[in-house]
Design an enzyme around this catalytic site. Structure first.
Site, PDB file in Angstrom:
ATOM      1  N   GLU A  93      14.635 -15.352   0.615  1.00  0.00           N
ATOM      2  CA  GLU A  93      14.775 -16.620   1.420  1.00  0.00           C
ATOM      3  C   GLU A  93      13.846 -17.565   1.434  1.00  0.00           C
ATOM      4  OE1 GLU A  93      15.256 -15.101   5.355  1.00  0.00           O
ATOM      5  OE2 GLU A  93      16.277 -13.340   4.742  1.00  0.00           O
ATOM      6  N   ASP A  96       0.825  -1.172   0.016  1.00  0.00           N
ATOM      7  CA  ASP A  96      -0.102   0.025   0.156  1.00  0.00           C
ATOM      8  C   ASP A  96       0.983   1.284   0.010  1.00  0.00           C
ATOM      9  OD1 ASP A  96      -2.867   1.084   0.295  1.00  0.00           O
ATOM     10  OD2 ASP A  96      -1.690   1.985   2.319  1.00  0.00           O
TER      11      ASP A  96
HETATM   12  C1  GLO Z   1      -4.730   3.393  -1.590  1.00  0.00           C
HETATM   13  C2  GLO Z   1      -5.262   2.237  -0.414  1.00  0.00           C
HETATM   14  C3  GLO Z   1      -6.376   3.084   0.149  1.00  0.00           C
HETATM   15  C4  GLO Z   1      -6.153   3.383   1.450  1.00  0.00           C
HETATM   16  C5  GLO Z   1      -4.758   4.228   1.727  1.00  0.00           C
HETATM   17  C6  GLO Z   1      -4.486   4.573   3.031  1.00  0.00           C
HETATM   18  O1  GLO Z   1      -4.036   4.269  -1.681  1.00  0.00           O
HETATM   19  O2  GLO Z   1      -5.799   1.244  -1.344  1.00  0.00           O
HETATM   20  O3  GLO Z   1      -7.681   2.349   0.189  1.00  0.00           O
HETATM   21  O4  GLO Z   1      -7.111   3.993   2.060  1.00  0.00           O
HETATM   22  O5  GLO Z   1      -3.779   3.855   1.050  1.00  0.00           O
HETATM   23  O6  GLO Z   1      -3.786   3.250   3.567  1.00  0.00           O
END
Ligand code: GLO
Length: 573
Positions: A265, A212
């Site tokens: 790994e 993310d």
């Molecule tokens: C996109 C993510 C989103 C979250 C954000 C914070 O950026 O998929 O859904 O809200 O990243 O984690």
């Protein structure tokens, strides 16, 4: 097989909205029940959005414990069972890792706050004094992606009430919600926390990680002012701004090299895919060098307008950029952050929303999409996409042609974007409405208790899985056939060449299945392309008087009228 991801069809599951075994939220046991469905559809892997312990201010992207399951979704044993059942169905499992920020309930953040100003634990996050005479202005002018400033004060965290910190004026950085403090990747404790987390899930047999906000982890430590939203300047040629001090900093790559060595790994069959919103395909390709991640989402493709010339140019440039670093291209049209493709394509001039520019949602007072037009375009674009070499991501419900829910009442909305902007931005709830499984059951069979955390539109019975399974002409039947054709011809490993002889006034691409690397993708001529309110016509042919595989034709008029179709071609649109 090594490198299974190169041509995989990867299906995104948003756990709270997929299938519930009880209550209004989806659960892990609910998902586990659905692997027969997924196998029939023809997916190779599932990617699960976060199901970890979380106060759920951002639907689980605010993680309080990366190494346990939120009781709302199940138990760790349920997660282990899900992985086992997926594997028994021949499917890989990708889990989400959220390394840009934790929840404010994460142990490291609580410790940092409660240790007090100046304590070494504070180095795990970004605490700074405020500006202005009384220090009551944020330390920089940075904006949260969800709206409002990217800084909040320690004294406003709910659980500091009654502690010495309730009078502390210090600010902390959060590029998203105030419940999501950004971690400081300069700190060794942060490296340890995530290395531990990666090993934890790899030890449980997980095959990959979706990273993310992969562009965001490293910040320019000088924290220079930068009053824009990363999402708004992406892919927007009209906006010219200095480089973002909180995005795509060179130091992020050191983090992924460290993680790659951990993955290796475990063998050469574990992968990472970057969610990185960067400016160019070349920048994106840096995340998929041989010692970093194996894939990055191709958001420029997802953000493309409905124009054959743009889509075609993007296919070429995407393949060129990833070929140059030996990585597979990814193709993605929707996810849990964007307007559902069937709806955005039914509105002129609207692209993806949120991350990819444009509105984050469609509300009751907005112009409503032309549903039939949108569904036809989405089907055509998906068909084209499924015929491209590389890896193909589908978001849950795309196979049902689910539309964006545009009539959600304001009080039902949970996306923090809605609250942080005072409703000016609707947020992403419209693409997160729970899946309809059975037309005649309460909550369309989403939960045995007949509950659903977001209201499902009353007419969703016609999209329900059981309705579509009973109809050979349904979207579900179409997508199932599409995925099976893709697999049968090994299109994901193919190469592309242009076929002007079949193009008419459009563009024709031939996928030389199984002939990976030999196509001249990226080197094609710039044949005239059509524009305007075009139809993308896609043809499969069996047999087709073309070398092997199938032809994908982008055209501004029905193929029959143009007379470019070889005889005996089956047209599926
Ligand atoms: C996109 C993510 C989103 C979250 C954000 C914070 O950026 O998929 O859904 O809200 O990243 O984690």
């Amino acid at each position: 097989r090594d490198q299974w991801w190169r041509d995989a069809v990867i299906y995104q599951i948003y756990p709270r909205s997929y299938a519930s075994s009880g209550g209004p939220l989806g659960t892990l046991p609910g998902i586990t029940e659905k692997f027969d469905y997924l196998e029939k559809l023809g997916v190779d892997a599932v990617w699960l959005s976060p199901f970890y312990v979380s106060p759920q201010f951002d639907a689980g992207y605010d993680v309080a414990d990366y190494r346990d399951v939120d009781p709302r979704f199940g138990t760790l044993a349920d997660a282990e069972r899900l992985i086992e059942v997926a594997h028994a169905h021949g499917m890989k499992v990708i889990v989400d890792i959220v390394p840009n920020h934790t929840s404010w309930d994460h142990k490291l953040f609580r410790e940092a706050v409660l240790a007090g100003a100046g304590a070494p634990q504070r180095d795990n996050f970004w605490f700074r004094p405020g500006r202005g005479e009384d220090g009551n202005e944020p330390p920089t002018d940075w904006l949260s992606s969800f709206g409002g400033p990217a800084w909040s004060q320690v004294k406003d965290i709910p659980w500091v009430k009654g502690t010495p910190q309730e009078r502390e004026e210090t600010w902390y950085l959060h590029l998203f919600d105030r419940s999501q403090p950004d971690v400081n990747w300069e700190s060794p404790a942060i490296h340890d926390e995530f290395a531990h987390t990666i090993r934890f899930w790899m030890d449980r047999g997980v095959d990959g990680l979706r990273v993310d906000v992969a562009h965001g982890l490293a910040k320019d430590p000088a924290l220079p002012d930068w009053p824009y939203k990363v999402e708004e300047v992406r892919y927007n040629p009209d906006v010219s701004v200095p480089p973002a001090p909180m995005a795509n900093q060179p130091a992020v790559h050191d983090i992924y090299r460290e993680w790659r060595s951990i993955l290796d790994e475990y063998g050469r069959d574990r992968m990472m895919v970057a969610e990185a919103w960067v400016d160019t395909e070349e920048d994106l390709a840096r995340y998929v060098r041989s010692d970093e991640m194996q894939q990055a989402f191709n958001f420029e493709y997802l953000s493309a307008p409905w124009r054959a010339d743009r889509i075609n140019a993007l296919i070429e440039s995407s393949l060129r950029a990833t070929d140059a670093v030996g990585a597979p291209t990814t193709w993605v049209l929707s996810n849990h952050d964007t307007l559902r493709a069937t709806s955005r394509l039914g509105l002129e001039g609207v692209t993806t929303g949120w991350c990819g520019n444009g509105p984050s949602g469609i509300g009751p007072d907005d112009p409503q999409p032309d549903a039939a037009l949108g569904a036809r375009r989405a089907r055509a674009w998906h068909t084209l996409t499924a015929a491209l070499p590389g890896s193909y991501y589908l978001y849950q419900g795309e196979e049902l042609e689910l539309p964006e829910a545009t009539q959600l009442p304001p009080e039902s909305r949970e996306d923090p974007t809605f609250a942080r902007t005072g409703g000016a931005e609707l947020g992403r709830d419209g693409c997160r409405v729970p899946i309809p499984w059975r037309a005649d059951a309460p909550a369309f069979g989403f939960s045995p208790d007949g509950e659903s955390w977001l209201p499902q539109p009353a007419d969703w019975g016609r999209f329900a899985v059981d309705t579509q399974e009973a109809d050979p002409e349904s979207a579900l039947a179409y997508y199932t056939e599409l995925l099976h054709l893709r697999a049968r011809y090994d299109l994901g490993l193919g190469g592309l060449r242009r076929a002007p002889e079949y193009a008419g006034n459009g563009v024709a691409l031939i996928n030389y299945a199984g002939d990976s690397g030999k196509g001249d993708s990226g080197k094609g001529d710039d044949a005239a392309t059509s524009r305007g309110d075009l139809l993308i016509m896609t043809a499969f042919a069996e047999p087709l008087p073309l070398p092997e595989g199938w032809a994908v034709l982008l055209s501004s008029a029905p193929l029959e009228e143009e007379g470019v179709l070889p005889p005996d071609t089956t047209v599926y649109l």
